[in-house]
Design a protein around this motif. Structure first.
Motif, PDB file in Angstrom:
ATOM      1  N   GLY A 130       1.254  -1.308   0.135  1.00 20.40           N
ATOM      2  CA  GLY A 130      -0.013   0.286   0.091  1.00 20.40           C
ATOM      3  C   GLY A 130       0.894   1.298   0.023  1.00 20.40           C
ATOM      4  N   ALA A 131       0.100   2.457  -0.159  1.00 18.15           N
ATOM      5  CA  ALA A 131       0.592   3.209  -0.654  1.00 18.15           C
ATOM      6  C   ALA A 131      -0.149   4.976  -0.136  1.00 18.15           C
ATOM      7  N   GLY A 132      -0.853   4.919   0.512  1.00 12.49           N
ATOM      8  CA  GLY A 132      -2.041   5.392   0.989  1.00 12.49           C
ATOM      9  C   GLY A 132      -1.299   6.536   2.347  1.00 12.49           C
ATOM     10  N   VAL A 152       5.605  -2.820  -1.418  1.00  7.44           N
ATOM     11  CA  VAL A 152       4.830  -2.812  -2.518  1.00  7.44           C
ATOM     12  C   VAL A 152       3.520  -1.876  -3.059  1.00  7.44           C
ATOM     13  N   ASN A 153       2.712  -1.389  -4.300  1.00  5.47           N
ATOM     14  CA  ASN A 153       1.812  -0.974  -4.038  1.00  5.47           C
ATOM     15  C   ASN A 153       1.180  -1.408  -5.225  1.00  5.47           C
ATOM     16  N   ARG A 154       0.119  -1.685  -6.023  1.00  2.00           N
ATOM     17  CA  ARG A 154      -0.804  -2.036  -7.296  1.00  2.00           C
ATOM     18  C   ARG A 154      -0.215  -0.993  -8.076  1.00  2.00           C
ATOM     19  N   THR A 155      -0.547   0.537  -7.813  1.00  7.29           N
ATOM     20  CA  THR A 155       0.157   1.802  -8.902  1.00  7.29           C
ATOM     21  C   THR A 155       0.905   1.417  -8.787  1.00  7.29           C
ATOM     22  N   MET A 156       2.674   1.293  -9.700  1.00  9.74           N
ATOM     23  CA  MET A 156       3.888   1.582  -9.535  1.00  9.74           C
ATOM     24  C   MET A 156       4.334   3.208  -9.222  1.00  9.74           C
TER      25      MET A 156
HETATM   26  P1  ATR Z   1      -5.834   5.316   3.039  1.00  6.06           P
HETATM   27  O1  ATR Z   1      -5.080   6.533   3.205  1.00  6.06           O
HETATM   28  O2  ATR Z   1      -6.574   4.754   3.798  1.00  6.06           O
HETATM   29  O3  ATR Z   1      -4.323   4.571   3.475  1.00  6.06           O
HETATM   30  P2  ATR Z   1      -5.495   5.256   0.155  1.00  6.06           P
HETATM   31  O4  ATR Z   1      -4.671   6.689   0.286  1.00  6.06           O
HETATM   32  O5  ATR Z   1      -7.431   5.415  -0.975  1.00  6.06           O
HETATM   33  O6  ATR Z   1      -6.355   5.465   1.768  1.00  6.06           O
HETATM   34  O7  ATR Z   1      -4.655   4.006  -0.076  1.00  6.06           O
HETATM   35  C1  ATR Z   1      -5.378   2.961  -0.149  1.00  6.06           C
HETATM   36  C2  ATR Z   1      -4.672   2.072  -0.878  1.00  6.06           C
HETATM   37  O8  ATR Z   1      -5.174   0.953  -0.771  1.00  6.06           O
HETATM   38  C3  ATR Z   1      -3.651   2.217  -2.221  1.00  6.06           C
HETATM   39  O9  ATR Z   1      -2.008   1.432  -1.836  1.00  6.06           O
HETATM   40  C4  ATR Z   1      -4.439   1.603  -2.808  1.00  6.06           C
HETATM   41  O10 ATR Z   1      -3.559   1.515  -4.117  1.00  6.06           O
HETATM   42  P3  ATR Z   1      -3.588   2.088  -5.596  1.00  6.06           P
HETATM   43  O11 ATR Z   1      -2.313   3.235  -5.363  1.00  6.06           O
HETATM   44  O12 ATR Z   1      -3.121   1.692  -6.199  1.00  6.06           O
HETATM   45  O13 ATR Z   1      -5.046   2.527  -5.567  1.00  6.06           O
HETATM   46  C5  ATR Z   1      -4.032   0.478  -2.409  1.00  6.06           C
HETATM   47  N1  ATR Z   1      -5.538  -0.168  -2.556  1.00  6.06           N
HETATM   48  C6  ATR Z   1      -7.205  -0.432  -2.991  1.00  6.06           C
HETATM   49  N2  ATR Z   1      -7.579  -1.154  -3.225  1.00  6.06           N
HETATM   50  C7  ATR Z   1      -6.702  -1.917  -3.860  1.00  6.06           C
HETATM   51  C8  ATR Z   1      -6.931  -2.733  -5.279  1.00  6.06           C
HETATM   52  N3  ATR Z   1      -7.985  -4.090  -4.827  1.00  6.06           N
HETATM   53  N4  ATR Z   1      -6.055  -3.876  -5.328  1.00  6.06           N
HETATM   54  C9  ATR Z   1      -5.015  -3.606  -4.914  1.00  6.06           C
HETATM   55  N5  ATR Z   1      -4.366  -2.588  -4.027  1.00  6.06           N
HETATM   56  C10 ATR Z   1      -5.624  -1.330  -3.242  1.00  6.06           C
END
Ligand code: ATR
Length: 272
Positions: A130-132, A152-156
């Motif tokens: 995650g990267a939020g 590791v994050n879905r959006t590189m």
């Molecule tokens: P928060 O501030 O609560 O952490 P956010 O900023 O919306 O929330 O971040 C959500 C994280 O969950 C992000 O890393 C997001 O990945 P992306 O950067 O690719 O959007 C990740 N996330 C949410 N849904 C996902 C999914 N179905 N598969 C993979 N990663 C997901």
């Protein structure tokens, strides 16, 4: 022990919108009552965050928790924002220090304490998915404690950018199952109700030497954690991080040790 509200009771609150489902009032009131602190904690649905901060000053409240959507906009109304909260770009706690309102962020410490309760993190390889905002708090806290973190994050691009900013490594999602780490943290919302079958990680990530932590607490045992448990990992659920971030707030406000077990019990009871 019970605490009665009287003319000396110090007020605390959570400011957010919505706040009706906040677990913080029950958790903090239980903690105040348990240690006999003459204090009470309310939930206020706040549209006007500047007005809410003025209320802290006007009522000489002890402090407040701040949640969505005010964690960023509240900052300009405070007297000081500490280094951690500035690094997070978000304030989730206000401490009234003799009239000076200080913005802090308890999520970093919450994540670290939840893990350190089970195992030291210094020198360990940690993968954070995650990267939020939540990932930022977990990574910042763990790095400060001397862990070697890989994001590791879905959006590189988002993952790589956060890694660069915080001075940690980044790996693409498809390599997650091959990474060698001692601690793995799900800092995404994947697996949250109603998508309880989903996990952000393949089960091949886990082995019995590892600890796995999830920030999701609905459900309590996520797919990520049940896969980890099946592989023999030590697991830390999302309530732990929530309770420990609350414990840090409590300690900043009262200067007293937070009754973590009672706080956890209260949250567990509510979540069923
Ligand atoms: P928060 O501030 O609560 O952490 P956010 O900023 O919306 O929330 O971040 C959500 C994280 O969950 C992000 O890393 C997001 O990945 P992306 O950067 O690719 O959007 C990740 N996330 C949410 N849904 C996902 C999914 N179905 N598969 C993979 N990663 C997901």
């Amino acid at each position: 022990m019970t605490v009665e509200i009287n003319s000396l009771t110090r007020l605390y609150a959570v400011f957010g919108d919505p706040v009706a489902h906040s677990l913080s009032p029950a958790m903090h009131n239980r903690a105040f009552t348990h240690i006999g602190e003459n204090a009470a904690y309310m939930a206020f649905r706040v549209k006007d965050v500047q007005g809410a901060v003025r209320a802290i000053r006007a009522f000489d409240m002890g402090g407040a928790s701040v949640t969505i959507p005010h964690k960023i906009s509240v900052m300009e109304h405070l007297d000081e924002v500490d280094e951690t909260a500035r690094a997070m770009g978000a304030v989730n706690t206000i401490v009234n220090d003799q009239g000076r309102l200080i913005g802090k962020n308890s999520d970093c410490l919450g994540a670290v304490k939840a893990i350190q309760e089970k195992t030291p993190v210094k020198g360990k390889d940690v993968v954070v998915i995650g990267a939020g905002g939540a990932a930022r708090a977990v990574i910042y806290g763990l790095k400060q404690e001397g862990a070697r973190v890989t994001i590791v994050n879905r959006t590189m691009e988002k993952g790589a950018q956060l890694a660069e900013e915080l001075g940690v490594d980044f790996q693409p999602m498809e390599d997650l199952g091959k990474l060698d780490c001692r601690i793995a943290v799900n800092a995404t919302s994947v697996g949250m109700v109603p998508n309880v079958q989903d996990s952000p990680a393949p089960a091949s990530l886990f082995n019995k030497e590892m600890l796995a932590m999830d920030i999701v607490y609905r459900p309590l045992l996520t797919r990520f954690l049940s896969d980890a448990r099946d592989a023999g990992c030590t697991i830390v659920d999302g309530i732990a991080m929530f309770v420990y971030q609350g414990a840090s707030q409590f300690e900043w406000w009262t200067g007293k040790e937070a009754p973590v077990a009672q706080m956890r019990e209260t949250v567990e009871t509510i979540l069923g």
